[in-house]
Motif scaffolding. Structure first.
Motif, PDB file in Angstrom:
ATOM      1  N   LEU A  66       0.865  -1.180   0.000  1.00  0.00           N
ATOM      2  CA  LEU A  66       0.000   0.000   0.000  1.00  0.00           C
ATOM      3  C   LEU A  66       0.908   1.238   0.000  1.00  0.00           C
ATOM      4  N   ARG A  67       0.848   2.014  -1.095  1.00  0.00           N
ATOM      5  CA  ARG A  67       1.677   3.207  -1.237  1.00  0.00           C
ATOM      6  C   ARG A  67       0.803   4.452  -1.237  1.00  0.00           C
ATOM      7  N   GLU A  68       1.359   5.523  -0.676  1.00  0.00           N
ATOM      8  CA  GLU A  68       0.684   6.817  -0.728  1.00  0.00           C
ATOM      9  C   GLU A  68       1.407   7.704  -1.739  1.00  0.00           C
ATOM     10  N   HIS A  69       0.693   8.228  -2.707  1.00  0.00           N
ATOM     11  CA  HIS A  69       1.240   9.156  -3.687  1.00  0.00           C
ATOM     12  C   HIS A  69       0.796  10.565  -3.300  1.00  0.00           C
ATOM     13  N   ARG A  70       1.767  11.482  -3.368  1.00  0.00           N
ATOM     14  CA  ARG A  70       1.450  12.855  -2.991  1.00  0.00           C
ATOM     15  C   ARG A  70       2.329  13.829  -3.749  1.00  0.00           C
ATOM     16  N   LEU A  71       1.917  15.087  -3.725  1.00  0.00           N
ATOM     17  CA  LEU A  71       2.692  16.164  -4.326  1.00  0.00           C
ATOM     18  C   LEU A  71       3.387  16.939  -3.210  1.00  0.00           C
ATOM     19  N   VAL A  72       4.685  17.219  -3.400  1.00  0.00           N
ATOM     20  CA  VAL A  72       5.475  17.960  -2.421  1.00  0.00           C
ATOM     21  C   VAL A  72       5.991  19.218  -3.082  1.00  0.00           C
ATOM     22  N   TRP A  73       5.869  20.342  -2.396  1.00  0.00           N
ATOM     23  CA  TRP A  73       6.300  21.620  -2.949  1.00  0.00           C
ATOM     24  C   TRP A  73       7.812  21.719  -2.918  1.00  0.00           C
ATOM     25  N   ASN A  74       8.410  21.976  -4.083  1.00  0.00           N
ATOM     26  CA  ASN A  74       9.862  22.156  -4.218  1.00  0.00           C
ATOM     27  C   ASN A  74      10.143  23.648  -4.272  1.00  0.00           C
ATOM     28  N   GLY A  75      10.679  24.183  -3.175  1.00  0.00           N
ATOM     29  CA  GLY A  75      10.932  25.621  -3.115  1.00  0.00           C
ATOM     30  C   GLY A  75      12.008  26.076  -4.071  1.00  0.00           C
ATOM     31  N   LEU A  76      12.974  25.177  -4.402  1.00  0.00           N
ATOM     32  CA  LEU A  76      14.050  25.558  -5.314  1.00  0.00           C
ATOM     33  C   LEU A  76      13.543  25.669  -6.746  1.00  0.00           C
ATOM     34  N   ALA A  77      12.757  24.674  -7.188  1.00  0.00           N
ATOM     35  CA  ALA A  77      12.228  24.689  -8.553  1.00  0.00           C
ATOM     36  C   ALA A  77      10.914  25.459  -8.651  1.00  0.00           C
ATOM     37  N   ARG A  78      10.340  25.831  -7.499  1.00  0.00           N
ATOM     38  CA  ARG A  78       9.086  26.571  -7.467  1.00  0.00           C
ATOM     39  C   ARG A  78       7.958  25.813  -8.186  1.00  0.00           C
ATOM     40  N   THR A  79       7.861  24.513  -7.876  1.00  0.00           N
ATOM     41  CA  THR A  79       6.818  23.698  -8.493  1.00  0.00           C
ATOM     42  C   THR A  79       6.520  22.508  -7.593  1.00  0.00           C
ATOM     43  N   TRP A  80       5.400  21.801  -7.889  1.00  0.00           N
ATOM     44  CA  TRP A  80       5.026  20.605  -7.145  1.00  0.00           C
ATOM     45  C   TRP A  80       5.646  19.379  -7.815  1.00  0.00           C
ATOM     46  N   THR A  81       6.237  18.494  -7.031  1.00  0.00           N
ATOM     47  CA  THR A  81       6.862  17.273  -7.553  1.00  0.00           C
ATOM     48  C   THR A  81       6.187  16.048  -6.947  1.00  0.00           C
ATOM     49  N   ASP A  82       6.153  14.951  -7.734  1.00  0.00           N
ATOM     50  CA  ASP A  82       5.532  13.699  -7.270  1.00  0.00           C
ATOM     51  C   ASP A  82       6.476  12.967  -6.327  1.00  0.00           C
ATOM     52  N   SER A  83       5.902  12.337  -5.329  1.00  0.00           N
ATOM     53  CA  SER A  83       6.660  11.490  -4.406  1.00  0.00           C
ATOM     54  C   SER A  83       5.727  10.390  -3.897  1.00  0.00           C
ATOM     55  N   GLU A  84       6.332   9.351  -3.357  1.00  0.00           N
ATOM     56  CA  GLU A  84       5.534   8.252  -2.814  1.00  0.00           C
ATOM     57  C   GLU A  84       6.214   7.703  -1.577  1.00  0.00           C
ATOM     58  N   ARG A  85       5.422   7.117  -0.721  1.00  0.00           N
ATOM     59  CA  ARG A  85       5.958   6.467   0.481  1.00  0.00           C
ATOM     60  C   ARG A  85       5.129   5.225   0.781  1.00  0.00           C
ATOM     61  N   PHE A  86       5.809   4.235   1.380  1.00  0.00           N
ATOM     62  CA  PHE A  86       5.155   2.969   1.691  1.00  0.00           C
ATOM     63  C   PHE A  86       4.391   3.111   3.000  1.00  0.00           C
ATOM     64  N   LEU A  87       3.105   2.794   2.935  1.00  0.00           N
ATOM     65  CA  LEU A  87       2.286   2.775   4.143  1.00  0.00           C
ATOM     66  C   LEU A  87       2.229   1.388   4.775  1.00  0.00           C
ATOM     67  N   HIS A  88       2.244   0.383   3.909  1.00  0.00           N
ATOM     68  CA  HIS A  88       2.158  -0.992   4.421  1.00  0.00           C
ATOM     69  C   HIS A  88       2.714  -1.949   3.378  1.00  0.00           C
ATOM     70  N   GLN A  89       3.430  -2.982   3.852  1.00  0.00           N
ATOM     71  CA  GLN A  89       3.951  -4.015   2.952  1.00  0.00           C
ATOM     72  C   GLN A  89       3.998  -5.336   3.701  1.00  0.00           C
ATOM     73  N   ARG A  90       3.483  -6.371   3.068  1.00  0.00           N
ATOM     74  CA  ARG A  90       3.489  -7.699   3.679  1.00  0.00           C
ATOM     75  C   ARG A  90       3.809  -8.735   2.611  1.00  0.00           C
ATOM     76  N   VAL A  91       4.677  -9.685   2.966  1.00  0.00           N
ATOM     77  CA  VAL A  91       5.076 -10.747   2.048  1.00  0.00           C
ATOM     78  C   VAL A  91       4.738 -12.089   2.687  1.00  0.00           C
ATOM     79  N   ASN A  92       4.010 -12.907   1.961  1.00  0.00           N
ATOM     80  CA  ASN A  92       3.665 -14.262   2.408  1.00  0.00           C
ATOM     81  C   ASN A  92       4.261 -15.265   1.423  1.00  0.00           C
ATOM     82  N   GLU A  93       4.678 -16.393   1.934  1.00  0.00           N
ATOM     83  CA  GLU A  93       5.212 -17.450   1.069  1.00  0.00           C
ATOM     84  C   GLU A  93       4.930 -18.809   1.663  1.00  0.00           C
TER      85      GLU A  93
END
Length: 381
Positions: A129-156
């Motif tokens: 489960l990943r969260e996609h969001r826009l983060v403000w880049n003060g240097l480029a003066r624009t919004w950039t895409d980023s993602e972070r893992f909220l949950h991960q599970r591996v079964n075998e």
């Protein structure tokens, strides 16, 4: 007292490199101080050090990849059939350190069921489960895409590679294998909803959630896998494939052996090219420093030759151009120790000694900043 002068032309060159530092004590130094007076720039040191470090790192990665390619080229390809157990029985230690086998995936017991596809079963399951969001880049003066893992599970679950005549090889530690690309069986994006208060807080914090991506990946039952590792016959007469004990790379991939081999050769070639680029960059920086040092030595020799020509002219005309004399008046405005013994033209100022004139970073008069076209020695007769 009568003054006389002899014309001494300035060649229109910088007799001292602009990067060289000047101090009155340096006027007395000879050739032994040339290397000490030559500055190595910080950028050059950083570029040279970085290129050496990166080239060493990339070369290490290349050698590691090339070693893997060599091992793959030497690895025997064995058919997964009943004769495989007989081959291992005849092998010392009942173990082959690096072999290639191919077979279809079959679970030892019950397989894993997909949470989203009822008809889908596998032996390895990965829920992310990943969260996609826009983060403000003060240097480029624009919004950039980023993602972070909220949950991960591996079964075998334990599984075998099965050959054409039902011969089986148990795969141990499959999550340690390289190239194990799981198939995506479910993917859904849940967009975020905002209230007016959320929008204001997002612009104040500089973070704007876009939504959450839900994915499920699996190694399906019946999928064909290529395994490269250590094959041995266990005490229960079961064939097992595990990571090599000699540290060689363990592979478990849905690609066929030829494609996997070409992929590894391409990666080795890429790291070799990157390491070569870093080496070439380091050599280029080193040659640039050597070129600058050569030009510095050349300028030093020209300066020394002009000083000798100046002294020779003074001696030929019978004047007194001794710079070591320390009169109590009319001293050089730069070093404040030697007498003024030259005239800078076209401005005509008598303001410095010839050694200080040679040490000027740029050919401009130290009094009026006018361009110096030529200099003439000044002496008493």
């Amino acid at each position: 007292m009568q003054l006389a002068c002899v014309t001494f032309h300035f060649q229109g060159k910088h007799v001292l490199s602009p990067e060289a530092s000047f101090h009155p004590k340096d006027l007395k130094s000879g050739c032994c101080g040339r290397m000490e007076s030559f500055p190595i720039r910080t950028v050059e040191v950083l570029c040279l050090g970085t290129s050496i470090t990166l080239s060493g790192l990339f070369y290490y990665i290349y050698r590691k990849k090339q070693k893997t390619v060599d091992k793959l080229n030497e690895a025997p390809r064995l058919s997964l059939d009943r004769n495989l157990a007989n081959i291992l029985n005849a092998t010392p230690g009942k173990c082959l350190q690096y072999v290639v086998i191919e077979g279809s995936v079959q679970p030892v017991k019950e397989p894993l069921r997909s949470q989203f596809q009822e008809s889908c079963a596998g032996v390895i399951q990965k829920l992310v489960l990943r969260e996609h969001r826009l983060v403000w880049n003060g240097l480029a003066r624009t919004w950039t895409d980023s993602e972070r893992f909220l949950h991960q599970r591996v079964n075998e679950v334990p599984f075998n590679l099965v050959g054409s005549d039902k011969a089986e090889v148990r795969v141990l530690c499959p999550m340690e294998a390289s190239g194990l690309n799981l198939e995506v069986v479910h993917e859904k994006f849940h967009p975020a909803s905002y209230s007016f208060t959320d929008i204001i807080s997002q612009y104040l914090s500089g973070k704007k959630p876009k939504g959450q991506l839900e994915t499920e990946e699996m190694v399906k039952v019946g999928a064909m896998l290529t395994g490269v590792g250590e094959l041995f016959l266990d005490t229960d007469h079961a064939l097992k494939l595990r990571p090599p004990t000699d540290g060689s790379e363990f592979f478990l991939t849905p690609l066929d052996f030829e494609t996997m081999q070409m992929e590894q050769e391409g990666q080795a070639l890429m790291w070799r090219v990157v390491a070569s680029i870093c080496v070439v960059t380091g050599v280029a920086v080193l040659l640039w420093v050597v070129r600058r040092y050569y030009r510095h030595l050349k300028a030093e020799k020209e300066r020394e030759q002009e000083r000798r020509d100046f002294e020779r002219l003074c001696t030929t005309e019978g004047g007194d151009c001794d710079e070591d004399a320390e009169p109590d008046y009319n001293t050089c405005v730069i070093c404040l120790s030697s007498p003024r013994n030259c005239v800078v033209l076209d401005c005509g100022h008598v303001c410095c000694c010839f050694r200080c004139f040679q040490a000027l970073p740029e050919p401009v008069c130290p009094m009026c900043r006018q361009l110096i076209k030529r200099v003439v020695p000044l002496y008493q007769v």
